[in-house]
Design a protein around this motif. Sequence first.
Motif, PDB file in Angstrom:
ATOM      1  N   MET A 143      26.573 -11.194 -78.489  1.00  0.00           N
ATOM      2  CA  MET A 143      27.166 -11.895 -77.347  1.00  0.00           C
ATOM      3  C   MET A 143      28.624 -12.209 -77.654  1.00  0.00           C
ATOM      4  O   MET A 143      28.940 -12.682 -78.752  1.00  0.00           O
ATOM      5  CB  MET A 143      26.399 -13.192 -77.063  1.00  0.00           C
ATOM      6  N   ALA A 144      29.524 -11.957 -76.699  1.00  0.00           N
ATOM      7  CA  ALA A 144      30.946 -12.173 -76.913  1.00  0.00           C
ATOM      8  C   ALA A 144      31.251 -13.665 -77.037  1.00  0.00           C
ATOM      9  O   ALA A 144      30.618 -14.506 -76.387  1.00  0.00           O
ATOM     10  CB  ALA A 144      31.742 -11.571 -75.770  1.00  0.00           C
ATOM     11  N   ARG A 145      32.208 -13.965 -77.879  1.00  0.00           N
ATOM     12  CA  ARG A 145      32.646 -15.345 -78.057  1.00  0.00           C
ATOM     13  C   ARG A 145      33.307 -15.830 -76.765  1.00  0.00           C
ATOM     14  O   ARG A 145      34.170 -15.147 -76.208  1.00  0.00           O
ATOM     15  CB  ARG A 145      33.642 -15.401 -79.216  1.00  0.00           C
ATOM     16  N   PRO A 146      32.923 -17.006 -76.245  1.00  0.00           N
ATOM     17  CA  PRO A 146      33.536 -17.500 -75.008  1.00  0.00           C
ATOM     18  C   PRO A 146      35.029 -17.745 -75.197  1.00  0.00           C
ATOM     19  O   PRO A 146      35.471 -18.160 -76.269  1.00  0.00           O
ATOM     20  CB  PRO A 146      32.781 -18.799 -74.732  1.00  0.00           C
ATOM     21  N   THR A 147      35.784 -17.478 -74.154  1.00  0.00           N
ATOM     22  CA  THR A 147      37.236 -17.600 -74.218  1.00  0.00           C
ATOM     23  C   THR A 147      37.711 -18.790 -73.389  1.00  0.00           C
ATOM     24  O   THR A 147      36.942 -19.408 -72.633  1.00  0.00           O
ATOM     25  CB  THR A 147      37.908 -16.323 -73.686  1.00  0.00           C
ATOM     26  N   MET A 148      39.015 -19.065 -73.496  1.00  0.00           N
ATOM     27  CA  MET A 148      39.619 -20.129 -72.706  1.00  0.00           C
ATOM     28  C   MET A 148      39.521 -19.810 -71.209  1.00  0.00           C
ATOM     29  O   MET A 148      39.355 -20.705 -70.372  1.00  0.00           O
ATOM     30  CB  MET A 148      41.068 -20.323 -73.142  1.00  0.00           C
ATOM     31  N   GLU A 149      39.611 -18.493 -70.884  1.00  0.00           N
ATOM     32  CA  GLU A 149      39.480 -18.074 -69.488  1.00  0.00           C
ATOM     33  C   GLU A 149      38.092 -18.384 -68.961  1.00  0.00           C
ATOM     34  O   GLU A 149      37.929 -18.799 -67.794  1.00  0.00           O
ATOM     35  CB  GLU A 149      39.781 -16.574 -69.351  1.00  0.00           C
ATOM     36  N   ASP A 150      37.050 -18.186 -69.799  1.00  0.00           N
ATOM     37  CA  ASP A 150      35.681 -18.495 -69.385  1.00  0.00           C
ATOM     38  C   ASP A 150      35.529 -19.982 -69.079  1.00  0.00           C
ATOM     39  O   ASP A 150      34.875 -20.375 -68.098  1.00  0.00           O
ATOM     40  CB  ASP A 150      34.693 -18.091 -70.488  1.00  0.00           C
ATOM     41  N   VAL A 151      36.117 -20.817 -69.927  1.00  0.00           N
ATOM     42  CA  VAL A 151      36.048 -22.264 -69.714  1.00  0.00           C
ATOM     43  C   VAL A 151      36.761 -22.644 -68.420  1.00  0.00           C
ATOM     44  O   VAL A 151      36.251 -23.457 -67.623  1.00  0.00           O
ATOM     45  CB  VAL A 151      36.665 -23.021 -70.911  1.00  0.00           C
ATOM     46  N   ALA A 152      37.929 -22.043 -68.196  1.00  0.00           N
ATOM     47  CA  ALA A 152      38.696 -22.340 -66.986  1.00  0.00           C
ATOM     48  C   ALA A 152      37.910 -21.971 -65.729  1.00  0.00           C
ATOM     49  O   ALA A 152      37.877 -22.734 -64.748  1.00  0.00           O
ATOM     50  CB  ALA A 152      40.026 -21.583 -67.033  1.00  0.00           C
ATOM     51  N   ALA A 153      37.256 -20.794 -65.759  1.00  0.00           N
ATOM     52  CA  ALA A 153      36.487 -20.342 -64.595  1.00  0.00           C
ATOM     53  C   ALA A 153      35.318 -21.279 -64.320  1.00  0.00           C
ATOM     54  O   ALA A 153      35.041 -21.632 -63.162  1.00  0.00           O
ATOM     55  CB  ALA A 153      35.994 -18.917 -64.828  1.00  0.00           C
ATOM     56  N   ARG A 154      34.618 -21.698 -65.380  1.00  0.00           N
ATOM     57  CA  ARG A 154      33.453 -22.571 -65.196  1.00  0.00           C
ATOM     58  C   ARG A 154      33.870 -23.957 -64.695  1.00  0.00           C
ATOM     59  O   ARG A 154      33.180 -24.561 -63.858  1.00  0.00           O
ATOM     60  CB  ARG A 154      32.684 -22.699 -66.513  1.00  0.00           C
ATOM     61  N   ALA A 155      35.011 -24.439 -65.173  1.00  0.00           N
ATOM     62  CA  ALA A 155      35.460 -25.780 -64.779  1.00  0.00           C
ATOM     63  C   ALA A 155      36.233 -25.762 -63.465  1.00  0.00           C
ATOM     64  O   ALA A 155      36.509 -26.835 -62.890  1.00  0.00           O
ATOM     65  CB  ALA A 155      36.322 -26.379 -65.884  1.00  0.00           C
ATOM     66  N   GLY A 156      36.610 -24.564 -62.983  1.00  0.00           N
ATOM     67  CA  GLY A 156      37.361 -24.454 -61.749  1.00  0.00           C
ATOM     68  C   GLY A 156      38.797 -24.922 -61.875  1.00  0.00           C
ATOM     69  O   GLY A 156      39.358 -25.499 -60.940  1.00  0.00           O
ATOM     70  N   VAL A 157      39.382 -24.667 -63.039  1.00  0.00           N
ATOM     71  CA  VAL A 157      40.776 -25.066 -63.284  1.00  0.00           C
ATOM     72  C   VAL A 157      41.535 -23.875 -63.846  1.00  0.00           C
ATOM     73  O   VAL A 157      40.957 -22.805 -64.090  1.00  0.00           O
ATOM     74  CB  VAL A 157      40.863 -26.264 -64.264  1.00  0.00           C
ATOM     75  N   SER A 158      42.817 -24.048 -64.086  1.00  0.00           N
ATOM     76  CA  SER A 158      43.617 -22.969 -64.656  1.00  0.00           C
ATOM     77  C   SER A 158      43.468 -22.910 -66.173  1.00  0.00           C
ATOM     78  O   SER A 158      43.077 -23.894 -66.819  1.00  0.00           O
ATOM     79  CB  SER A 158      45.098 -23.175 -64.315  1.00  0.00           C
TER      80      SER A 158
END
Length: 326
Positions: free
Chosen positions: A1-16
């Motif tokens: 499984m790929a390591r989660p990225t900052m982009e993944d966190v941003a998408a889940r939280a609905g922020v930039s």
Amino acid sequence: MARPTMEDVAARAGVSRALVSLVMRGSPKVSAARRTAVLEAAAALGYSPHAMARSLASRTSHVLGVMVSDLHNPFWAEVVDGLDGHARAAGFELVINTGGRSPAREQQALRSLTSFRPAGIALLGPVVPSSAITTAADIPLVLVSRSSRLSTVDTVNDDGRTGCALAVDHLVALGHRDIVHIDGGTGSQAAPRRTGYRLAMTRHGLAPRVVRGEFTEAAGAAAIRELRRPFTAVIAANDLNAVGVLSALAEAGLRVPEDVSVVGYDNTWLAALRHIGLTTIDQPRDEMGRLAASALISRVRGERTEPARLVVRPTLVIRATTGPPP
């Protein structure tokens, strides 16, 4: 499984992504609600910011580099434990590599560490040329088990002269007079121990007998195989060296301590093993690691500019490998 990225966190939280970066850097510019949303998203995804990336982004490193000269020596593992514990408590992480007791490899290892742009670097038992240390000293450096005259470099050492003198005094008190020292050759801190041995032997009216060696098990065994008697006691360069001595003495049919007494140096976990029971000189490994981390971090934080020259006092630990001469 790929390591989660900052982009993944941003998408889940609905922020930039930029806002996630601000949260991970601890910026006060983020509202409490958005900070909570980002941290909850990061926790759900199992995201942890990479220490190097965080340092580069903030231009403030919380990484300390550690170069261990010899990964085979358990002494250094115990020093790293102390260093790591103190560093983590202060909010720093370690990046560790090794130089394999080779000056050329250590220079490469040092260059690799500096490429990470750490806040500071600890060199443990380095044999790297002094010129390389001078070149790297534009960032905070601390040396463990090596001296330096550079005002920008801190040092943590044990009193090797006193340590070897304690070993000689112990053996002389048992009645030994033919005491050999297998030294650490050109290794870090071999010279002070060699000097301490010679001075103590002379003080007791005995003739010093130094055999060139290294801080390795193989060197201890090789020295015993080549050493001609008479000798009734051996002071080894370190505990690893002493294990080689014990092995070679057993091969030669000599009993320890009935025929030959053996003293090591460092008091690593090897020395305390029941089937070894090595009399040795204790260096407080955890304390040396903590002192190194403390010295390095105080430099990083700009709390002082004068060099720290820290010296710990060795002590004698008597176990089963020493006794009266035959």
